[in-house]
Design a protein around this motif. Sequence first.
Motif, PDB file in Angstrom:
ATOM      1  N   GLU A 110       0.810  -1.223   0.000  1.00 30.91           N
ATOM      2  CA  GLU A 110       0.000   0.000   0.000  1.00 30.91           C
ATOM      3  C   GLU A 110       0.840   1.268   0.000  1.00 30.91           C
ATOM      4  N   ALA A 111       1.946   1.274   0.721  1.00 24.90           N
ATOM      5  CA  ALA A 111       2.780   2.481   0.811  1.00 24.90           C
ATOM      6  C   ALA A 111       3.380   2.866  -0.545  1.00 24.90           C
ATOM      7  N   ALA A 112       3.477   1.931  -1.474  1.00 20.61           N
ATOM      8  CA  ALA A 112       4.051   2.219  -2.793  1.00 20.61           C
ATOM      9  C   ALA A 112       3.015   2.705  -3.799  1.00 20.61           C
ATOM     10  N   ARG A 113       1.751   2.537  -3.489  1.00 24.55           N
ATOM     11  CA  ARG A 113       0.697   2.879  -4.449  1.00 24.55           C
ATOM     12  C   ARG A 113       0.676   4.353  -4.847  1.00 24.55           C
ATOM     13  N   PRO A 114       0.848   5.299  -3.915  1.00 24.58           N
ATOM     14  CA  PRO A 114       0.806   6.715  -4.341  1.00 24.58           C
ATOM     15  C   PRO A 114       1.823   7.053  -5.433  1.00 24.58           C
ATOM     16  N   ARG A 115       2.997   6.465  -5.368  1.00 25.63           N
ATOM     17  CA  ARG A 115       4.022   6.733  -6.389  1.00 25.63           C
ATOM     18  C   ARG A 115       3.560   6.225  -7.749  1.00 25.63           C
ATOM     19  N   ILE A 116       2.953   5.047  -7.784  1.00 24.77           N
ATOM     20  CA  ILE A 116       2.465   4.478  -9.041  1.00 24.77           C
ATOM     21  C   ILE A 116       1.284   5.311  -9.557  1.00 24.77           C
ATOM     22  N   ILE A 117       0.439   5.774  -8.658  1.00 20.33           N
ATOM     23  CA  ILE A 117      -0.680   6.644  -9.065  1.00 20.33           C
ATOM     24  C   ILE A 117      -0.144   7.928  -9.694  1.00 20.33           C
ATOM     25  N   GLU A 118       0.923   8.465  -9.145  1.00 20.31           N
ATOM     26  CA  GLU A 118       1.514   9.680  -9.737  1.00 20.31           C
ATOM     27  C   GLU A 118       2.106   9.392 -11.115  1.00 20.31           C
TER      28      GLU A 118
END
Length: 188
Positions: A79-87
């Motif tokens: 989950e902690a890596a998802r924001p980077r992929i969303i960006e």
Amino acid sequence: HSMGGTIGMMLTARHPDQVGKLMVVDMIPFMGVMFGDANATPESIAPMAAQIRGAMAGAPQGIVSPQTRQVINNMVRTEAARPRIIEHARGSDNRVSANAYYELLTTDLRPELPRITQPFTVLYVVPPNAPVTPEQYAGYVTASYANAPNARIVRIEESYHFIMIDQPELFAAEVARFLSEPTKASAH
């Protein structure tokens, strides 16, 4: 990884003298069957792929839809890596992504796999929410690579599509193993 695996298979099958060995990370040789049935062909998938391309290309640029967020949630377990992929998704050109996805869905490399005689490693995961059992999915992946004479197929547990994020130590160990294997001698 992913579409890069498709490109790697294309390059290796079509220019075997240029590649000593190949690692494909979570990609099958014909992704279209994931959207059709076992008898799917690029031609039978093309209308559906065109609809997906149209929807993707027509989406507002720079806006990450709830559907895209859900896709990313199903591709990144950490989950902690998802924001980077969303960006990354936010910054992607929708038209380029849409056309690339269309090409990916309508490209069937299974007939070309026998030309890949180099050492060939395939890492894969069972996707979350797969409509089949893990064993059925494993059988499907194995069958997809049946024409690849040197394929070593490795299932990675506790990971979604981005193995390098969800299982970095295991991924690094598989890459190290792959790199330590001898390459096919060049045909030059």
